[in-house]
Scaffold this active site. Structure first.
Site, PDB file in Angstrom:
ATOM      1  N   GLY A 214       0.642  -1.351  -0.039  1.00  0.00           N
ATOM      2  CA  GLY A 214      -0.023  -0.195   0.056  1.00  0.00           C
ATOM      3  C   GLY A 214       0.778   1.244  -0.035  1.00  0.00           C
ATOM      4  O   GLY A 214       2.263   1.039  -0.207  1.00  0.00           O
ATOM      5  N   ASN A 215       0.144   2.483   0.316  1.00  0.00           N
ATOM      6  CA  ASN A 215       1.268   3.549   0.341  1.00  0.00           C
ATOM      7  C   ASN A 215       0.437   4.655   1.291  1.00  0.00           C
ATOM      8  O   ASN A 215      -0.735   4.033   1.880  1.00  0.00           O
ATOM      9  CB  ASN A 215       1.340   4.262  -1.044  1.00  0.00           C
ATOM     10  CG  ASN A 215      -0.073   4.540  -1.780  1.00  0.00           C
ATOM     11  OD1 ASN A 215      -0.700   5.573  -1.266  1.00  0.00           O
ATOM     12  ND2 ASN A 215      -0.504   3.935  -2.741  1.00  0.00           N
TER      13      ASN A 215
END
Ligand code: C5P
Length: 404
Positions: A214-215
């Site tokens: 993810g980020n």
């Protein structure tokens, strides 16, 4: 309390009746429901409650006069009338209802009500004989026929020891009535008749049933943009990656997880007029997510990743049903202008909005940001400000570019 009025700008006009004290509670409830509130008072209202009390509760200066130079300089009354998504008059006295029905503009409150094209809600409160008087009933009927929402009055004990219809509706009833009525179409707004698709938030690319790539995108900027576009009359579809943010009023939201799902949802929302790609879409995704949890065995583990589809480039490349404006975002840690202009060209965008990430007080998880928008023959820098304000300024620029 549920954020049933999330992000709405509500201008509360307080009339001169004893029920003005209940308008204080109304401000509190409106804010709990997620609205931003500004208050204007008639001269009569100030005989019952002080402007300072409203200021303390709304967190904004209270407006009391058309002739207040300092207040006008900060935000002119016409600007205030435009700022409002809704105007609520509470309490609406018999005299104020008469003046609204008559189209008067001889003080701040009546002028605001005449100048706004936001939907108007009046909450009458007065002695029951004044309410039942045919003059008042005719005025209320006139307002209703003009599309004004009338909430209350309620029946019960009145201030003078009498009883009957005339009590101001309870603040929670007023909030519920406001939430129950969708913002009607407003043809005068600049994005009226245009469909705007906004992507926001991160994407999660699953590695196995429990892990993902993810980020740190919070989605706040994209949500603020969707909100701003809806408040300017756009028909907004917000394609959101995994975030915990309330859906802005009047926005259709589609929740997705991965880049592939985001692409599908974006294209499903077309045809549209404007695309704003504010999502931080993963650039790579596992070639084949593991069906079962990956076990730790060797000292190191390599991941086999493949490129995700570039949604923004694909949207910009559409020749059939070409959008009127395609806007991308670029989060950079260095050489912001250079990389942004490069992406503007490479992805064939109409505009790119770039910001520097990895610095204190800006970027992904922050509430504020500083950014610069670039288009083929121009640019505009936005000074550091809360994301909600930046989003509004960006939408104004988008409206300008549409008309260019
Ligand atoms: O090239 P870069 O990923 O920095 O470009 C960022 C812009 O491209 C953002 O507007 C983002 O929403 C969009 N993007 C996309 N699909 C991808 C990667 C980025 O739409 N796979």
């Amino acid at each position: 309390m549920a954020q049933i009025l999330a992000g709405q700008h509500i201008l509360l006009c307080v009339g001169g009746g004893i029920a003005a004290y209940k308008a204080l509670e109304l401000v509190r409830r409106l804010r709990e429901a997620g609205a931003q509130v500004q208050v204007a008072m008639t001269a009569g209202a100030q005989q019952f409650v002080t402007p300072l009390s409203f200021q303390a509760l709304s967190g904004q200066p209270t407006r009391t006069s058309l002739w207040d130079h300092a207040a006008e300089q900060a935000m002119g009354h016409l600007e205030l009338a435009r700022w409002a998504d809704r105007v609520v008059v509470a309490p609406a006295t018999a005299d104020l209802l008469a003046r609204l029905a008559g189209g008067h503009a001889d003080d701040l409150v009546s002028t605001l009500c005449l100048a706004t094209d936001a939907p108007l809600t009046v909450c009458p409160a007065m002695n029951h004989r004044m309410w039942l008087n045919p003059a008042t009933q005719t005025n209320v009927e006139t307002l209703r026929q003009r599309g004004v929402q009338v909430v209350g009055p309620e029946d019960g004990p009145l201030a003078e020891g009498e009883s009957g219809p005339g009590r101001l509706s309870e603040p929670e009833h007023i909030v519920a009535a406001l939430a129950g009525t969708a913002l009607p179409a407003r043809p005068s707004l600049p994005l009226h008749g245009l469909k705007v698709v906004v992507s926001a938030g991160p994407t999660y690319e699953d590695l196995d049933p429990v892990r993902y790539l993810g980020n740190r995108s919070s989605g706040k900027m994209g949500f603020a943009i969707a909100d701003g576009a809806a408040r300017r009359g756009g028909e907004v579809v917000l394609v959101a990656g995994p975030v915990h943010l309330p859906t802005p009023a009047g926005v259709a939201r589609v929740d997705v997880r991965s880049a592939a799902q985001m692409r599908e949802a974006v294209f499903a929302a077309f045809p549209a007029d404007i695309y704003i790609g504010a999502a931080a879409v993963a650039d790579y995704t596992p070639r084949q997510p593991a069906a079962n949890k990956i076990k730790k065995s060797s000292e190191s583990l390599g991941l086999d990743l493949v490129r995700t589809p570039d949604i923004l480039s694909e949207v910009a490349a559409r020749t059939e049903g070409r959008l009127k404006l395609v806007v991308g975002f670029a989060a950079e840690t260095e050489n912001v202008a250079g990389y942004a202009r490069g992406k503007l060209q490479a992805k064939r965008l109409d505009m790119i909005v770039a910001n520097r990430v990895g610095i204190e007080g800006g970027g992904f998880e922050s509430d504020s940001n500083a950014m610069t928008a670039y288009w083929p023959d121009g640019e505009r820098a936005f000074a550091s400000a809360p994301k909600t304000q930046l989003a509004d300024e960006l939408i104004d620029l988008i409206v300008e570019r549409l008309q260019a």
